[in-house]
Design an enzyme around this catalytic site. Structure first.
Site, PDB file in Angstrom:
ATOM      1  N   TYR A 163      -2.316   1.758   4.936  1.00 37.71           N
ATOM      2  CA  TYR A 163      -2.209   2.363   3.607  1.00 37.71           C
ATOM      3  C   TYR A 163      -3.309   3.405   3.429  1.00 37.71           C
ATOM      4  O   TYR A 163      -4.481   3.135   3.715  1.00 37.71           O
ATOM      5  CB  TYR A 163      -2.336   1.309   2.505  1.00 37.71           C
ATOM      6  CG  TYR A 163      -1.118   0.428   2.369  1.00 37.71           C
ATOM      7  CD1 TYR A 163      -0.135   0.706   1.426  1.00 37.71           C
ATOM      8  CD2 TYR A 163      -0.948  -0.680   3.190  1.00 37.71           C
ATOM      9  CE1 TYR A 163       0.987  -0.099   1.300  1.00 37.71           C
ATOM     10  CE2 TYR A 163       0.167  -1.488   3.086  1.00 37.71           C
ATOM     11  CZ  TYR A 163       1.137  -1.189   2.130  1.00 37.71           C
ATOM     12  OH  TYR A 163       2.256  -1.977   2.018  1.00 37.71           O
ATOM     13  N   CYS A 164      -2.937   4.596   2.938  1.00 39.94           N
ATOM     14  CA  CYS A 164      -3.874   5.648   2.549  1.00 39.94           C
ATOM     15  C   CYS A 164      -3.666   5.926   1.062  1.00 39.94           C
ATOM     16  O   CYS A 164      -2.522   6.024   0.604  1.00 39.94           O
ATOM     17  CB  CYS A 164      -3.651   6.938   3.323  1.00 39.94           C
ATOM     18  SG  CYS A 164      -3.568   6.752   5.115  1.00 39.94           S
ATOM     19  N   LEU A 165      -4.756   6.101   0.325  1.00 40.79           N
ATOM     20  CA  LEU A 165      -4.651   6.304  -1.112  1.00 40.79           C
ATOM     21  C   LEU A 165      -5.616   7.385  -1.581  1.00 40.79           C
ATOM     22  O   LEU A 165      -6.708   7.538  -1.016  1.00 40.79           O
ATOM     23  CB  LEU A 165      -4.953   4.999  -1.872  1.00 40.79           C
ATOM     24  CG  LEU A 165      -4.198   3.740  -1.424  1.00 40.79           C
ATOM     25  CD1 LEU A 165      -5.093   2.891  -0.520  1.00 40.79           C
ATOM     26  CD2 LEU A 165      -3.744   2.911  -2.605  1.00 40.79           C
ATOM     27  N   VAL A 342       0.172   6.448   0.541  1.00 34.04           N
ATOM     28  CA  VAL A 342       0.943   6.763   1.741  1.00 34.04           C
ATOM     29  C   VAL A 342       0.952   5.521   2.623  1.00 34.04           C
ATOM     30  O   VAL A 342      -0.102   4.936   2.887  1.00 34.04           O
ATOM     31  CB  VAL A 342       0.327   7.954   2.504  1.00 34.04           C
ATOM     32  CG1 VAL A 342       1.151   8.282   3.733  1.00 34.04           C
ATOM     33  CG2 VAL A 342       0.193   9.168   1.591  1.00 34.04           C
TER      34      VAL A 342
END
Length: 569
Positions: A163-165, A342
């Site tokens: 997870y990318c934030l 993402v």
């Protein structure tokens, strides 16, 4: 030099040659010494005290104190005195050659599972590919340039659920852009945290990436990377100009190439080394992607050949770019407001601000797009007929409008209930990162890394770019050189022990937590309290405009790692 540099530059006479520019240390000004040594309990030996249960959490940090050093001294009173000060290692670049001996690496413990509501996101076991994906593996040319075709190689049913934030003001507080990444990888994989200083390279130089060698540029920026120890690239990282990049693996209708090329992780590092803004990093990544392609095994495992497409989140102080790829093709969306999460699925729809010139022609030639009407990237290229609109973290961030801080982002990354913190039979969140990028260029960017698995049981440690950053060998894996199983062909015939000292200490602490619950909870409480004080200290750094002490900033991450290891012991 970036506008937020912590030191000045002037001529010196230290015998380094005519014309050398040396960074001169400025005196500390303003409210006294900053919070850079908040974690510096390394002047004592806490191991014996902890084993007796006599160490108490340090007193609360107060910005009103005349000096944070007072807090550190108070916290250290319960620890025995330490001997002479440590010897400072020589500064210099991390070398990716000369790795020392190898031995089998034990698998990481599996203490828990994902909750039932997110079990579908992560496979319990690897699944065998069928149809076009299996055929692609069998048709790939044999030899070092591809996964061997003589055997049937397992492929994961889904890409690893990383997870990318990112959150922009006003969702994020205090005029900061907040970036976060959880890296989900095979359970026993070790990640290291490596600082690589800026460098000027000779003309026609080459750079050896994980599988292939490419042309080097004249100048590369200083970077801090969280990376699987076996490969050249990185899962996530930042550079001296306040650019952060992370990637996730994705699967599309078109099989990802198994022929060895650049990995998505290689492109993360290359983008950071070559881009002073998110847009410059984007241009570097897509140019390299178009020239060299992406492909090769994503895992250090001879029993599987897992290749994926990549999605990237590139962030700086002003904007972000979401880039999603299919082979050498790509599309990108510019982000300047709101929040974005993402994960391991394509998410771009009809809004793209840049794309490969042949993207739509390729989709039409495959029969995936009619050539008329709206072009929806994820609908065209996703395996699913109706791709999911958003990832789990999107709603969580949207619910925190106006209150997203570094603490809030860390809490999101520790959330196992949502599946953002992964702990399954196949995958584990093996490292995490949070960055605070002030939109005001007068304040430094602050980056936090765990360097250890499972953020719910790891400590986020701060890093700030400065001149002469102190190397942190305790968070770096041993170097194996030409004996590295990754470099030998065929690859991955052995499994090297890549555990660094921080990883081993954290591993022991996990064992304590599982076997002696009360003692483990006590240790974790102490470590989380230290982390809290560090977060408060960095908040103080971000909110003040006084010049920081370069010596303390240069040693900051080293001291945090050193202290964490001592408490774990």
């Amino acid at each position: 030099m970036p506008a937020h540099s912590l030191v000045s530059s002037d001529r010196c006479s230290r015998g380094r040659g005519q014309g050398h520019r040396c960074r001169q240390r400025r005196p500390v000004q303003g409210r006294g010494r900053p919070a850079a040594r908040l974690f510096l309990l390394s002047r004592g030996r806490p191991s014996a005290a902890i084993s007796r249960g006599s160490v108490q959490p340090p007193p609360p940090f107060s910005p009103a104190r005349a000096s944070v050093a007072g807090t550190v001294r108070a916290a250290s009173q319960s620890l025995p005195a330490r001997g002479a000060g440590r010897r400072r290692p020589a500064a210099g670049a991390r070398s990716d050659s000369g790795r020392r001996g190898a031995e089998p690496s034990p698998a990481a413990p599996r203490p828990s599972r994902l909750p039932p509501d997110v079990g579908a996101l992560v496979p319990e076991r690897p699944a065998l590919a069928i149809g076009p994906r299996a055929a692609a593996a069998e048709e790939a040319p044999p030899g070092p340039s591809a996964c061997p075709s003589s055997s049937l190689f397992a492929r994961m049913a889904v890409a690893p659920p990383s997870y990318c934030l990112v959150a922009f003001p006003p969702h994020a507080k205090a005029g900061h852009v907040v970036f976060g990444k959880n890296s989900a990888r095979p359970r026993d994989e070790v990640q290291e945290v490596v600082y690589i200083p800026a460098a000027v390279h000779e003309p026609r130089s080459k750079v050896e990436c994980t599988y292939i060698t490419i042309d080097q540029v004249q100048k590369t920026h200083a970077v801090i990377l969280s990376k699987p120890a076996w490969l050249w690239g990185a899962e996530m990282g930042a550079n001296e100009h306040g650019v952060c990049i992370a990637n996730v693996a994705v699967i599309g209708k078109e099989a990802a190439p198994v022929t060895e090329a650049l990995l998505g992780m290689d492109l993360v590092r290359l983008g950071l080394e070559r881009g002073a803004t998110a847009k410059e990093a984007l241009d570097a990544i897509v140019s390299l992607l178009e020239e060299h392609g992406q492909g090769g095994n994503y895992y250090e495992d001879r029993n599987s050949c897992c290749s994926f497409h990549s999605a990237f989140l590139l962030v700086d102080r002003e904007e972000a770019w979401l880039v999603e790829t299919v082979g050498k093709l790509w599309a990108a969306e510019k982000l300047t407001e709101g929040v974005k999460c993402v994960c391991n699925r394509l998410s771009l729809t009809t809004k793209t601000d840049a794309e490969h010139p042949e993207l739509r022609n390729h989709a039409a030639s495959q029969g995936w797009w009619s050539g008329g009407g709206e072009f929806n990237f994820s609908e065209v290229f996703s395996q699913a007929e109706k791709p999911t609109d958003s990832c789990a973290g999107q709603g969580i961030l949207e619910q925190q409008e106006g209150s997203i801080t570094m603490e809030a982002m860390i809490k999101v990354l520790r959330d196992k209930g949502s599946g953002i913190c992964v702990d399954s039979d196949s995958f584990l969140t093996t490292a995490s990162m949070v960055s605070i990028l002030p939109q005001s260029g007068n304040s430094p960017c602050v980056h936090f890394f765990t360097g250890t698995p499972d953020p719910s049981r790891s400590i986020f440690k701060p890093f700030i770019f400065a001149d002469d950053v102190k190397p942190v060998p305790k968070a770096q894996s041993p170097l194996l050189g030409d004996e590295d199983p990754v470099k030998k062909v065929p690859r991955f015939q052995e499994k090297a022990d890549r555990r660094h000292e921080l990883y081993r200490a954290h591993e022991r602490a996990r064992s304590i937590t599982e076997e002696e619950e009360e003692q483990g909870q006590k240790l974790m409480k102490i470590m989380l309290d230290l982390e809290r004080q560090g977060l408060e200290a960095m908040e103080d750094v971000l909110s003040c405009r006084e010049i920081l002490d370069p010596d303390e900033i240069a040693d900051l991450f080293y001291d945090c790692v050193d202290t964490e290891i001592k408490f774990y012991k």
